[in-house]
Design an enzyme around this catalytic site. Structure first.
Site, PDB file in Angstrom:
ATOM      1  N   LYS A  22       0.834  -1.211   0.000  1.00  0.00           N
ATOM      2  CA  LYS A  22       0.000   0.000   0.000  1.00  0.00           C
ATOM      3  C   LYS A  22       0.865   1.257   0.000  1.00  0.00           C
ATOM      4  O   LYS A  22       0.664   2.179  -0.807  1.00  0.00           O
ATOM      5  CB  LYS A  22      -0.913  -0.023   1.229  1.00  0.00           C
ATOM      6  CG  LYS A  22      -1.930   1.102   1.274  1.00  0.00           C
ATOM      7  CD  LYS A  22      -2.771   1.023   2.550  1.00  0.00           C
ATOM      8  CE  LYS A  22      -3.542  -0.255   2.632  1.00  0.00           C
ATOM      9  NZ  LYS A  22      -4.364  -0.361   3.858  1.00  0.00           N
ATOM     10  N   ARG A 115      -2.658   3.663   8.628  1.00  0.00           N
ATOM     11  CA  ARG A 115      -3.062   2.554   7.760  1.00  0.00           C
ATOM     12  C   ARG A 115      -2.017   1.444   7.794  1.00  0.00           C
ATOM     13  O   ARG A 115      -0.816   1.710   7.751  1.00  0.00           O
ATOM     14  CB  ARG A 115      -3.227   3.029   6.313  1.00  0.00           C
ATOM     15  CG  ARG A 115      -4.173   4.210   6.138  1.00  0.00           C
ATOM     16  CD  ARG A 115      -4.181   4.653   4.672  1.00  0.00           C
ATOM     17  NE  ARG A 115      -4.914   5.900   4.488  1.00  0.00           N
ATOM     18  CZ  ARG A 115      -6.233   5.979   4.321  1.00  0.00           C
ATOM     19  NH1 ARG A 115      -6.958   4.882   4.318  1.00  0.00           N
ATOM     20  NH2 ARG A 115      -6.830   7.146   4.161  1.00  0.00           N
ATOM     21  N   GLY A 130      -8.340  -5.065   2.414  1.00  0.00           N
ATOM     22  CA  GLY A 130      -9.114  -5.046   3.648  1.00  0.00           C
ATOM     23  C   GLY A 130      -8.707  -6.066   4.686  1.00  0.00           C
ATOM     24  O   GLY A 130      -9.463  -6.350   5.607  1.00  0.00           O
ATOM     25  N   GLN A 307      -5.600   5.325  -1.703  1.00  0.00           N
ATOM     26  CA  GLN A 307      -5.046   3.987  -1.900  1.00  0.00           C
ATOM     27  C   GLN A 307      -5.208   3.624  -3.369  1.00  0.00           C
ATOM     28  O   GLN A 307      -6.186   4.000  -4.005  1.00  0.00           O
ATOM     29  CB  GLN A 307      -5.785   2.965  -1.031  1.00  0.00           C
ATOM     30  CG  GLN A 307      -5.209   1.563  -1.087  1.00  0.00           C
ATOM     31  CD  GLN A 307      -5.748   0.680   0.041  1.00  0.00           C
ATOM     32  OE1 GLN A 307      -5.613   1.007   1.214  1.00  0.00           O
ATOM     33  NE2 GLN A 307      -6.373  -0.420  -0.317  1.00  0.00           N
ATOM     34  N   HIS A 850     -17.861 -34.965 -23.502  1.00  0.00           N
ATOM     35  CA  HIS A 850     -17.575 -36.323 -23.039  1.00  0.00           C
ATOM     36  C   HIS A 850     -18.550 -36.829 -21.978  1.00  0.00           C
ATOM     37  O   HIS A 850     -19.146 -37.900 -22.125  1.00  0.00           O
ATOM     38  CB  HIS A 850     -16.142 -36.412 -22.494  1.00  0.00           C
ATOM     39  CG  HIS A 850     -15.850 -37.730 -21.843  1.00  0.00           C
ATOM     40  ND1 HIS A 850     -16.016 -37.937 -20.490  1.00  0.00           N
ATOM     41  CD2 HIS A 850     -15.465 -38.919 -22.366  1.00  0.00           C
ATOM     42  CE1 HIS A 850     -15.724 -39.192 -20.212  1.00  0.00           C
ATOM     43  NE2 HIS A 850     -15.383 -39.797 -21.318  1.00  0.00           N
TER      44      HIS A 850
END
Length: 897
Positions: A22, A115, A130, A307, A850
């Site tokens: 991130k 974060r 997440g 982000q 098949h």
């Protein structure tokens, strides 16, 4: 202290090990001039030093390594224990000082977003979206340190642990950085996808937007507005009722506020803002080189990027697209093998089916690669009306959902405009169409001659003899030389397959298929719908079918094993390395071994997913065959398989007599009876040949595989590659170049291909997609489906009830008598299981694939084309399979124990 804190403007993608995915992505965007909030990162080194203060983490990691995806309660307990433990640990003083120093330098007066940024997060191949925590509106030093520790602990949330287990990431090798950014007090926020995550359309930008902070959307407490932009125009606006909003609280943290109905129904972004945001998203995608999933916030009149990560769920597109709208149809769905294949297997099939091949190229351009699968590109043929009608119709018997999806694409206005434009300006396809019709006309005399042959068994015998001769010639040619010349011969023989098929096998097979179509059509016309079952009974126990004969031989092996329980117990635990030696240690072992060798001589080159040349064959791994033998032994009476086959043959003969007797009573019955009698004879004598082309291909594949492995052993001994099977990650042309010392940096190329293949294995291929990435889903109409039932394609009539047994691969294939077999697909390697199954349910398939054909031969109901059937149905559920209507009902019945 160096290595503990890095400022965001110092970071780019090269710093991923220190700051996680991130932060590396955002640092890269910030340095490129995109509007990313300033901040700093507490590196993975700080996390390492923090957990090193714990004496218990080694024990916790050992416990995590033993967990499996299904142990949800154990994961929950273990995750809670680790998080509680980490949050109870003090942060070492020297780390605290570094963190507080960076915070003071950034500005103590600001609120911050804290974060998590893991090293296995927001990667091109795994998003980990997440999985770890984000804490917003953090104010003051004490709350900052608390938030940092909470982020570190969130590496062990239940979802993060499970994600690592399922995706093969070792818990000890994933580290976490913490990103501290100045808080954006967003009036509007949301998520932008630079490609539509639902349809896959690469040219559609999809935006979710709501008032306040984005946490309201992430947590699901409000529905977002949906906007879609294509080619600089808004093509969709879906305004939701937004009754709540999350806002920053005065003293830190967040609070939920009710919105007035008038404001809640208001469009969150103006049209001008939507287009401005879409333009920003496309610029980010262009910079990153891949479709992006972007979190954004709007403060004042400025958008901020919070982000950005790759969208890893999009199925890859074929390379080298020319800008024209194209459509691609899955080759794997028509061949009942939808798994990813390695580059060698892909190149073999593109050489074997050289559709659209240019001069000097061994591979065709109408068969293309995407996501480790093959796709047929019929676009240029579809510019002509005759093919637009014919191809979907011909696909219907193989995969009705694919046929419907293709038909709906071909009816689109944008495609029809492009087709008209292409036809008006270029006529390259006219010669191809002429050749197509000429070849059809040329083949009619041979077809008619075969249809009216007085000795149809001779036709079948000649085809079988031609196959034996061709396989022997293949073996002699490729094992009489070595080195690059051997691979060149393999390539040449593969490329000649189509001409052999048309010359030796097509007449008999085409006659059988024509007879089948005419029987179905004339049977309904002359006998009525109520006689359809009698026509279907003609499929049973067809002579000359090599796959059915293989299934009977496996039944014989099971019968041979019955009197020897010790031998059966050995097979259940045997290993490939000592498999045959171990047989001699038990009563009955030598006799069983003799018959098994006889089986392997005839069918040892087969295996599940056999169209992939790189897969191990039964001859190389005999333990793969064991579940089928044991399952047959436990589920069937002695000799039952032979009795069932003979009974099917008798039922087919009786059905033929009943059909002819019914026709005798009809007007013009003598002539109709004579014509239908001829068609039945053609069908019964020649339809068994339908498995012969694939049987020949697989036998030749076995020789190719052994020859390529021999060359691989030579290269391994020379030190060029680490293992002979490394050649499976190269194409035929690349292997030739390697043997001629023309391929550079082969180790890096093979390593890259291995990583790609591992990613492709986890993907689900669409049946039909466009060059814009849009996945087109087929539909089947006209059937009333009860509530809660699953709808598919009916391919073998009848009604059956039983307990579900989900079999994703043959190693799981322990069916009990009367189980309902649920599989992703089946090919000849799965045939042994049909003796035990009461009915068949498959995710892929059509009328002539098949599993459908074998189900009709065995007289068991079958429904195919049910997406995610192996996930939606569970072992032990009691279901009713309606093979006439194409419906599977889950019944209220006690689960199987």
């Amino acid at each position: 202290m160096a290595g503990v804190v890095m400022h965001l403007h110092e970071i780019d993608r090269r710093n991923l090990p220190e700051v996680g995915g991130k932060a590396a992505n955002l640092g890269e965007l910030l340095r490129a001039g995109f509007p990313v909030p300033e901040g700093f990162c507490i590196t993975t080194e700080a996390y390492r030093r923090f957990i090193e203060t714990s004496e218990d983490m080694k024990r916790f990691f050992d416990s995590l390594d033993r967990l499996r995806p299904g142990q949800l309660e154990d994961v929950r307990i273990m995750g809670r224990q680790i998080r509680d433990h980490l949050q109870s640990l003090p942060i070492p003083a020297y780390l605290e000082a570094e963190i507080i120093g960076a915070w003071e330098q950034s500005g103590q007066e600001h609120a911050y977003a804290v974060r998590s940024s893991a090293t296995a997060e927001d990667l091109p191949t795994a998003s980990f979206a997440g999985q770890q925590d984000t804490i917003l509106n953090v104010q003051g030093a004490a709350r900052l340190l608390e938030a940092v520790k909470r982020c570190w602990a969130s590496l062990f949330t239940d979802r993060a642990i499970l994600y690592r287990i399922k995706n093969g990431f070792a818990h000890r090798t994933v580290f976490l950085s913490v990103m501290v950014q100045k808080m954006v007090m967003s009036e509007v926020s949301g998520i932008l996808f630079t490609a539509d995550p639902v349809s896959g359309h690469r040219g559609t930008i999809s935006i979710d937007a709501g008032f306040g902070l984005g946490e309201a959307l992430v947590s699901g407490i409000v529905s977002a507005d949906l906007y879609q932009v294509r080619n600089g125009e808004i093509v969709k606006k879906q305004i939701s009722e937004k009754n709540k909003v999350i806002l920053p609280a005065r003293n830190g943290g967040m609070e939920v506020v009710e919105l007035s109905p008038e404001l809640g129904r208001k469009q969150a972004l103006s049209d001008e803002q939507i287009l401005k945001l879409a333009e920003l998203g496309k610029k980010i995608e262009c910079h990153c080189g891949a479709a992006q999933d972007i979190e954004w916030g709007l403060s004042g009149d400025r958008f901020f990027v919070l982000q950005s990560r790759p969208i890893t769920t999009l199925f890859p597109l074929p390379p080298h697209l020319d800008g024209r709208l194209r459509v691609f149809c899955s080759f794997g769905h028509t061949q009942m093998m939808t798994d990813a294949m390695k580059p060698l297997a892909l190149s073999v099939w593109r050489t074997l089916l050289p559709l659209g091949r240019r001069s000097g190229d061994s591979r065709g351009r109408m068969l293309v690669e995407a996501g480790g699968r093959l796709y047929f590109d019929p676009t240029e043929l579809m510019y002509w009306k005759v093919f637009r009608k014919g191809l979907p119709r011909s696909l219907k018997s193989n995969d009705e959902l694919m046929s419907d999806a293709l038909s709906r694409f071909l009816a689109r206005e944008d495609f029809l405009k492009e087709a008209a434009l292409y036809r008006a300006s270029k006529c390259k396809m006219i010669p191809l169409i002429g050749i197509f019709y000429f070849s059809m006309l040329k083949g009619y005399p041979r077809l008619i001659k075969t249809m009216f042959s007085k000795n149809l068994q001779d036709v079948a015998r000649r085809a079988e003899a031609a196959v034996e001769k061709a396989v022997a010639r293949c073996q002699n040619e490729i094992f009489s030389v070595n080195g690059p010349e051997r691979i060149k011969r393999i390539r040449a023989r593969i490329a000649n397959w189509i001409s052999f098929y048309g010359r030796e096998l097509a007449p008999g097979l085409l006659a059988a298929f024509v007879a089948q179509r005419m029987l179905l059509h004339l049977g309904k016309k002359w006998l009525g719908e109520d006689q359809a079952e009698k026509i279907a009974a003609l499929n049973k126990s067809l002579p000359g079918n090599v796959t059915s004969e293989m299934g009977l031989m496996i039944g014989d092996l099971a019968d041979l094993l019955r009197p020897y329980p010790q031998l059966a117990a050995y097979l259940d635990r045997a290993e490939d390395r000592t498999f045959y030696e171990g047989l001699d240690l038990f009563p009955g072992g030598s006799e069983f071994k003799k018959e098994l060798h006889r089986f392997m001589e005839r069918y040892g080159m087969r295996c599940p997913g056999e169209i992939d040349l790189t897969r191990k064959r039964w001859r190389e791994s005999p333990t793969m065959l064991v579940p089928s033998i044991l399952s047959h032994m436990r589920s069937n009476e002695p000799g039952e398989h032979r009795k069932k086959f003979n009974r099917g043959k008798k039922e087919a003969e009786e059905a033929a007599q009943e059909i002819l007797a019914c026709l005798r009573k009809k007007r013009g019955g003598w002539l109709k009876r004579k014509w239908i009698s001829c068609l039945i004879a053609v069908y019964r004598n020649l339809m068994g040949l339908r498995e012969l082309p694939k049987y020949m291909i697989i036998r030749c594949f076995d020789h190719y595989r052994q020859a390529i492995l021999e060359e691989g052993r030579f290269l391994r001994e020379r030190g060029t590659i680490e293992h002979e099977e490394a050649l499976f990650y190269l194409t035929l042309d690349e292997i030739i170049a390697l043997l001629e010392n023309r391929l550079e940096d082969v180790a890096r190329l093979i390593a890259m291909r291995k990583q790609e293949f591992a990613r492709y294995e986890k993907m689900t291929p669409p049946r039909v997609m466009t060059s814009e990435g849009e996945v087109i889903t087929g539909r089947r109409s006209g059937v009333q489906v009860p509530p809660g039932a699953l709808s598919g394609i009916p391919v073998s009539p009848g009604l059956a009830e039983g307990y579900v047994k989900v079999v994703r691969n043959l190693e799981e294939g322990n069916l009990e008598k009367g189980d309902i077999l649920v599989a992703p697909y089946t090919d000849p390697g799965w045939t042994p299981l049909f003796h035990s199954a009461r009915a068949l349910i498959m995710e892929a398939g059509g009328l002539m694939t098949h599993g459908s054909v074998v189900a009709r031969e065995y007289g068991i109901p079958a429904v195919v084309g049910i997406d995610r059937a192996t996930e939606r149905l569970k072992d032990g559920q009691f279901v009713r399979v309606d093979g006439t209507q194409g419906v599977v009902e889950i019944l209220e019945q006690p689960a199987k124990i």
